[in-house]
Write an enzyme that holds these catalytic residues in place. Structure first.
Site, PDB file in Angstrom:
ATOM      1  N   ASP A 110     -16.940  -8.209  19.452  1.00  0.00           N
ATOM      2  CA  ASP A 110     -17.211  -8.321  20.886  1.00  0.00           C
ATOM      3  C   ASP A 110     -16.483  -7.219  21.641  1.00  0.00           C
ATOM      4  O   ASP A 110     -15.478  -6.701  21.169  1.00  0.00           O
ATOM      5  CB  ASP A 110     -16.711  -9.695  21.366  1.00  0.00           C
ATOM      6  CG  ASP A 110     -17.458 -10.191  22.587  1.00  0.00           C
ATOM      7  OD1 ASP A 110     -18.213  -9.417  23.190  1.00  0.00           O
ATOM      8  OD2 ASP A 110     -17.252 -11.373  22.937  1.00  0.00           O
ATOM      9  N   GLU A 125     -24.286  -5.267  25.838  1.00  0.00           N
ATOM     10  CA  GLU A 125     -23.965  -6.352  26.771  1.00  0.00           C
ATOM     11  C   GLU A 125     -24.163  -5.869  28.198  1.00  0.00           C
ATOM     12  O   GLU A 125     -24.076  -4.674  28.472  1.00  0.00           O
ATOM     13  CB  GLU A 125     -22.490  -6.744  26.643  1.00  0.00           C
ATOM     14  CG  GLU A 125     -22.126  -7.472  25.392  1.00  0.00           C
ATOM     15  CD  GLU A 125     -20.705  -7.999  25.507  1.00  0.00           C
ATOM     16  OE1 GLU A 125     -20.548  -9.229  25.681  1.00  0.00           O
ATOM     17  OE2 GLU A 125     -19.756  -7.196  25.443  1.00  0.00           O
TER      18      GLU A 125
HETATM   19  P1  C2E Z   1     -18.064 -12.243  26.773  1.00  0.00           P
HETATM   20  O1  C2E Z   1     -17.929 -12.830  25.412  1.00  0.00           O
HETATM   21  O2  C2E Z   1     -18.087 -10.769  26.885  1.00  0.00           O
HETATM   22  O3  C2E Z   1     -19.297 -12.936  27.423  1.00  0.00           O
HETATM   23  C1  C2E Z   1     -20.211 -12.288  28.224  1.00  0.00           C
HETATM   24  C2  C2E Z   1     -19.862 -12.439  29.631  1.00  0.00           C
HETATM   25  O4  C2E Z   1     -20.622 -11.488  30.395  1.00  0.00           O
HETATM   26  C3  C2E Z   1     -20.244 -13.823  30.189  1.00  0.00           C
HETATM   27  O5  C2E Z   1     -19.339 -14.126  31.171  1.00  0.00           O
HETATM   28  C4  C2E Z   1     -21.577 -13.547  30.839  1.00  0.00           C
HETATM   29  O6  C2E Z   1     -21.911 -14.450  31.852  1.00  0.00           O
HETATM   30  C5  C2E Z   1     -21.363 -12.171  31.381  1.00  0.00           C
HETATM   31  N1  C2E Z   1     -22.633 -11.430  31.560  1.00  0.00           N
HETATM   32  C6  C2E Z   1     -23.809 -11.607  30.917  1.00  0.00           C
HETATM   33  N2  C2E Z   1     -24.732 -10.737  31.350  1.00  0.00           N
HETATM   34  C7  C2E Z   1     -24.142 -10.004  32.315  1.00  0.00           C
HETATM   35  C8  C2E Z   1     -24.602  -8.911  33.149  1.00  0.00           C
HETATM   36  O7  C2E Z   1     -25.754  -8.442  33.125  1.00  0.00           O
HETATM   37  N3  C2E Z   1     -23.691  -8.397  34.021  1.00  0.00           N
HETATM   38  C9  C2E Z   1     -22.413  -8.886  34.099  1.00  0.00           C
HETATM   39  N4  C2E Z   1     -21.581  -8.320  34.995  1.00  0.00           N
HETATM   40  N5  C2E Z   1     -21.957  -9.878  33.318  1.00  0.00           N
HETATM   41  C10 C2E Z   1     -22.822 -10.435  32.444  1.00  0.00           C
HETATM   42  P2  C2E Z   1     -18.618 -15.518  31.170  1.00  0.00           P
HETATM   43  O8  C2E Z   1     -19.516 -16.601  30.787  1.00  0.00           O
HETATM   44  O9  C2E Z   1     -17.938 -15.589  32.483  1.00  0.00           O
HETATM   45  O10 C2E Z   1     -17.554 -15.402  30.048  1.00  0.00           O
HETATM   46  C11 C2E Z   1     -16.490 -14.557  30.184  1.00  0.00           C
HETATM   47  C12 C2E Z   1     -15.740 -14.441  28.903  1.00  0.00           C
HETATM   48  O11 C2E Z   1     -15.137 -15.662  28.571  1.00  0.00           O
HETATM   49  C13 C2E Z   1     -16.579 -14.101  27.719  1.00  0.00           C
HETATM   50  O12 C2E Z   1     -16.847 -12.777  27.697  1.00  0.00           O
HETATM   51  C14 C2E Z   1     -15.703 -14.542  26.586  1.00  0.00           C
HETATM   52  O13 C2E Z   1     -14.730 -13.544  26.314  1.00  0.00           O
HETATM   53  C15 C2E Z   1     -14.979 -15.720  27.175  1.00  0.00           C
HETATM   54  N6  C2E Z   1     -15.603 -16.950  26.674  1.00  0.00           N
HETATM   55  C16 C2E Z   1     -16.646 -17.650  27.190  1.00  0.00           C
HETATM   56  N7  C2E Z   1     -16.893 -18.736  26.419  1.00  0.00           N
HETATM   57  C17 C2E Z   1     -15.988 -18.712  25.399  1.00  0.00           C
HETATM   58  C18 C2E Z   1     -15.754 -19.552  24.267  1.00  0.00           C
HETATM   59  O14 C2E Z   1     -16.421 -20.548  24.009  1.00  0.00           O
HETATM   60  N8  C2E Z   1     -14.698 -19.214  23.420  1.00  0.00           N
HETATM   61  C19 C2E Z   1     -13.976 -18.097  23.658  1.00  0.00           C
HETATM   62  N9  C2E Z   1     -12.989 -17.828  22.802  1.00  0.00           N
HETATM   63  N10 C2E Z   1     -14.167 -17.285  24.701  1.00  0.00           N
HETATM   64  C20 C2E Z   1     -15.193 -17.575  25.567  1.00  0.00           C
HETATM   65 CA    CA Z   2     -18.893 -12.734  23.675  1.00  0.00          CA
HETATM   66 CA    CA Z   3     -18.317  -9.145  25.567  1.00  0.00          CA
END
Ligand code: C2E
Ligand code: CA
Ligand code: CA
Length: 733
Positions: free
Chosen positions: A632, A689
């Site tokens: 990631d 991403e």
């Molecule tokens: P990540 O793994 O890089 O997840 C992708 C994040 O980018 C998600 O934010 C998603 O909503 C966001 N995203 C998707 N498409 C776009 C786009 O077009 N533009 C922008 N600006 N953002 C986009 P989210 O859901 O807020 O999650 C943030 C981070 O939280 C994730 O980044 C991941 O590192 C962590 N995370 C979320 N769920 C879990 C989980 O179940 N376990 C772990 N360990 N970490 C998690």
């Molecule tokens: Ca991810």
């Molecule tokens: Ca990511």
């Protein structure tokens, strides 16, 4: 125990006793005159008689108010009025509250005798007809009356004295500080003897054979007050000094006509003490009796004060360095924090990292020397009123005026003063401005220690300042971690899925599972709660629940007719570090009847790299078990490009920052280009991403990236919405 000494140089012989006062109240001048004659050379024991006269009840009352020391009254019953005498007696007993003065009624008219009952009620000693009062009888009556008065007064005084002693003893036993104790002893003693508090208490701190001359003055009152805390030898008056010395040497109390010296033996445990009290008169036998009782109580008090002081030493002193310890610092901090702003005081937490290494490498003696040196140097840099305390190991606390604590301890200590056992290395410090700090005393030191640990953990070195905002943030995070704990326990963590789309034909080829937490109906962003979960360890049960829900989603998708669409889950290094992780995962998938290739493990690049060896082994194991593995946020850790070929992974997720740079023009897009090329060379798939625009998608496709994820295609959504999207989407081709 008591001995009496005559004032040296004043010769021998009886000391003149204080005169006794008798008041005669009579409007008959002739009687007054004959009374004066009859008593002219009268003495009671050794005391001469002072005769006061009044010719009316009113005059007598005024006189009595001014002379509370009148021992006896010879009172004419009939004066201004028939009952003027009796009224005066009532006034004396009830209004002036004088119950000790003896009253002898005299009258010229036999018919005016009051009733026996009245005599008793008003405590009238005697009743006489003037005609019966010839010289010898009068002198006999006065003698008897004065004797009674003396007994009554002695009883009263003893009773009051004992009450006072009991009270004083109780108070003295409660005192913990020697200075305060001695001040009280002097005051109580003065009050007991009804003399002005003019005295000294000196204590011989008994280091067994130390000479009495080494005693010091711990308490002083009246004209001696400036001598407090000075050595006994500093008393100018040789007589007083010698009396104290003698009392200490001979272990006895000594009385002189103008002073009293008491001796306390300390029960053989506490230091011995002697009190000098200027009485300006000799004490009588009853007073000596009272002093004996008082001395017993004071001695007990002295023992308890000493015990308290020694307990204090154990509780508040560092055993090795003999300086205040953490408890002592705590106690001072509490006092400072109880003060209103501005306190203009600061706390420094200073740590000598080197201590542990020195102790291990050169032995504990060398470590101790280093600490002693450190304490000496700290005292030098932060002189009193700064308080230097050792907290533990090589950690010290300094509390003092902010201005004094402005000196940087790191610079001051590492620079040294040339007298060190070893040069000081690895000094780190945290400064807490106590006007800035909001919280309890215990928290202030803890905040300093935490910041120190953070500083070290970050590989930094030097002096950091405490900031209240950081503290507030910590507190908020702590509260959130508790709420998160509840949410995990109550199974309120849910998931959403975000599709991953083929850039060739728009078909949905997978989905990323993202954790969701709503607190009071408000979504908390994962960027906020995931780091808290990581820090508290909650990420392990939370991640477990996410994986279970991902399995549920895979089952639901299969049931809906999409048995081949995989999902990815984000896995924290804390989860990977658990040995049983792989087994549990296999067991879980088995239970849901799901093949490992449908569950991709996403692990951030930073996490893989920081825990390189252990992480790689677990990844290799998962890989062998058939799980796809994606790196990631790829491209954000600088070591990735060098190591990625040796990692057992199947896909790279191009970090959304690089996607965002696409289309912005410039050379930056070459990072995305390079990663795509790297993926192709290592035979790894690449997912971009954060794809938000058509042009980004188009650029990625033409540069050989086959898969994208982002708002352009869909935002993360609940399972039902995602399944509906699958149904509506074009089939993968
Ligand atoms: P990540 O793994 O890089 O997840 C992708 C994040 O980018 C998600 O934010 C998603 O909503 C966001 N995203 C998707 N498409 C776009 C786009 O077009 N533009 C922008 N600006 N953002 C986009 P989210 O859901 O807020 O999650 C943030 C981070 O939280 C994730 O980044 C991941 O590192 C962590 N995370 C979320 N769920 C879990 C989980 O179940 N376990 C772990 N360990 N970490 C998690
Ligand atoms: Ca991810
Ligand atoms: Ca990511």
């Amino acid at each position: 125990m008591f001995e009496f000494r005559e004032e040296p140089g004043e010769g021998t012989g009886a000391v003149a006793a204080a005169p006794l006062t008798v008041l005669s109240v009579d409007d008959d001048q002739a009687f007054q005159q004959s009374l004066r004659l009859a008593l002219s050379d009268f003495r009671f024991n050794d005391s001469p008689l002072r005769l006061l006269t009044a010719s009316s009840a009113a005059e007598a009352e005024a006189l009595l108010a001014d002379h509370p020391d009148v021992s006896a009254i010879l009172l004419d019953v009939v004066m201004e009025t028939d009952d003027a005498g009796l009224r005066l007696v009532r006034a004396v007993r009830e209004q002036l509250g004088n119950s000790e003065v003896r009253i002898v009624l005299v009258t010229g008219q036999p018919g005016m005798a009051p009733m026996q009952q009245t005599l008793e009620q008003l405590d009238i000693s005697d009743y006489w007809l003037k005609t019966d009062l010839y010289r010898e009888r009068l002198r006999g009556i006065v003698t008897g009356t004065l004797r009674t008065w003396r007994e009554i007064r002695a009883l009263g005084r003893a009773k009051r004295g004992l009450q006072q002693i009991v009270q004083a003893g109780r108070q003295l036993a409660g005192l913990r500080d020697l200075g305060e104790f001695s001040r009280h002893v002097l005051l109580e003693l003065a009050e007991l003897l009804e003399v002005p508090p003019d005295g000294l208490l000196c204590v011989r701190v008994d280091q067994r054979d130390a000479p009495p001359a080494s005693a010091r003055l711990v308490g002083a009152a009246g004209r001696f007050a400036p001598l407090a805390m000075r050595p006994l030898q500093d008393i100018d008056d040789p007589m007083i000094r010698d009396l104290l010395l003698e009392a200490l040497t001979r272990r006895t109390a000594i009385g002189t006509p103008s002073s009293q010296v008491l001796f306390f033996d300390g029960g053989g445990l506490a230091p011995q003490a002697a009190v000098y009290l200027a009485t300006e008169r000799s004490l009588d036998e009853e007073e000596h009796e009272l002093l004996r009782v008082f001395a017993t109580h004071a001695n007990a008090g002295l023992v308890s004060v000493d015990l308290a002081a020694r307990l204090d030493q154990v509780a508040y002193q560092d055993g090795l360095l003999g300086i205040p310890n953490g408890n002592a610092l705590q106690r001072e901090l509490e006092l400072v924090l109880a003060e209103p702003h501005p306190r203009e005081r600061s706390l420094l937490v200073v740590d000598l990292d080197q201590y542990t290494h020195v102790s291990l490498a050169l032995g504990p003696e060398q470590g101790d020397l280093l600490l002693k040196d450190m304490a000496r140097r700290l005292h030098q840099v932060y002189p009193p009123p700064c308080l230097v305390a050792r907290l533990h190991e090589g950690t010290f606390g300094v509390l003092g005026p902010s201005a004094a604590l402005a000196v940087d301890p790191v610079a001051a200590l590492e620079q040294g003063d040339g007298e060190h056992v070893l040069p000081f290395l690895g000094v780190d410090a945290v400064r807490v401005d106590l006007d800035e700090y909001r919280g309890a005393a215990r928290g202030a030191v803890a905040a300093g220690l935490t910041l120190l640990r953070k500083l070290r953990a970050g590989g930094a070195h030097g002096l950091v300042e405490y900031r209240a905002e950081a503290e507030a943030e910590n507190r908020a995070r702590f509260l959130e971690s508790r709420a998160l704990y509840q949410a995990v326990r109550e199974d309120r963590i849910t998931i959403e899925l975000q599709p991953q789309v083929s850039l060739e034909d728009g078909a949905i080829v997978g989905a990323e599972v993202l954790a969701r937490w709503n607190e009071d109906g408000v979504p908390v962003p994962p960027a906020r709660f995931i780091p808290i979960a990581e820090a508290s360890g909650l990420i392990v049960p939370l991640g477990q629940r996410v994986i279970e829900q991902a399995c549920g989603a895979l089952r639901a998708m299969a049931q809906a007719g999409f048995p081949d669409v995989p999902v990815s889950v984000n896995v924290s290094p804390l989860q990977l570090r658990r040995r049983e992780f792989a087994e549990e995962l296999v067991e879980l998938l088995g239970r849901h009847g799901i093949a490992p290739h449908r569950l991709e493990i996403e692990i951030t690049e930073g996490a893989v790299m920081s825990d390189y060896q252990a992480g790689r082994e677990m990844l290799a194991r998962l890989r062998r078990l058939g799980f796809p593995i994606a790196v990631d946020d790829f491209g954000t850790g600088y070591s990735s490009l060098r190591y990625v070929h040796s990692l057992p992974v199947t896909r790279l997720k191009l970090d959304r920052h690089f996607t965002a740079e696409i289309g912005a023009g410039g050379a930056e897009s070459s990072v995305a280009d390079m990663i795509i090329a790297l993926g192709r060379r290592l035979d790894l798939g690449v997912v971009a991403e954060g794809v938000e625009t058509r042009s980004q998608a188009e650029w990625l496709r033409t540069h050989g990236c086959s898969c994208g994820q982002g708002y352009l295609f869909a935002r993360p959504e609940p399972l039902e919405a995602f399944i509906a999207r699958l149904r509506a989407a074009p089939l993968a081709g």
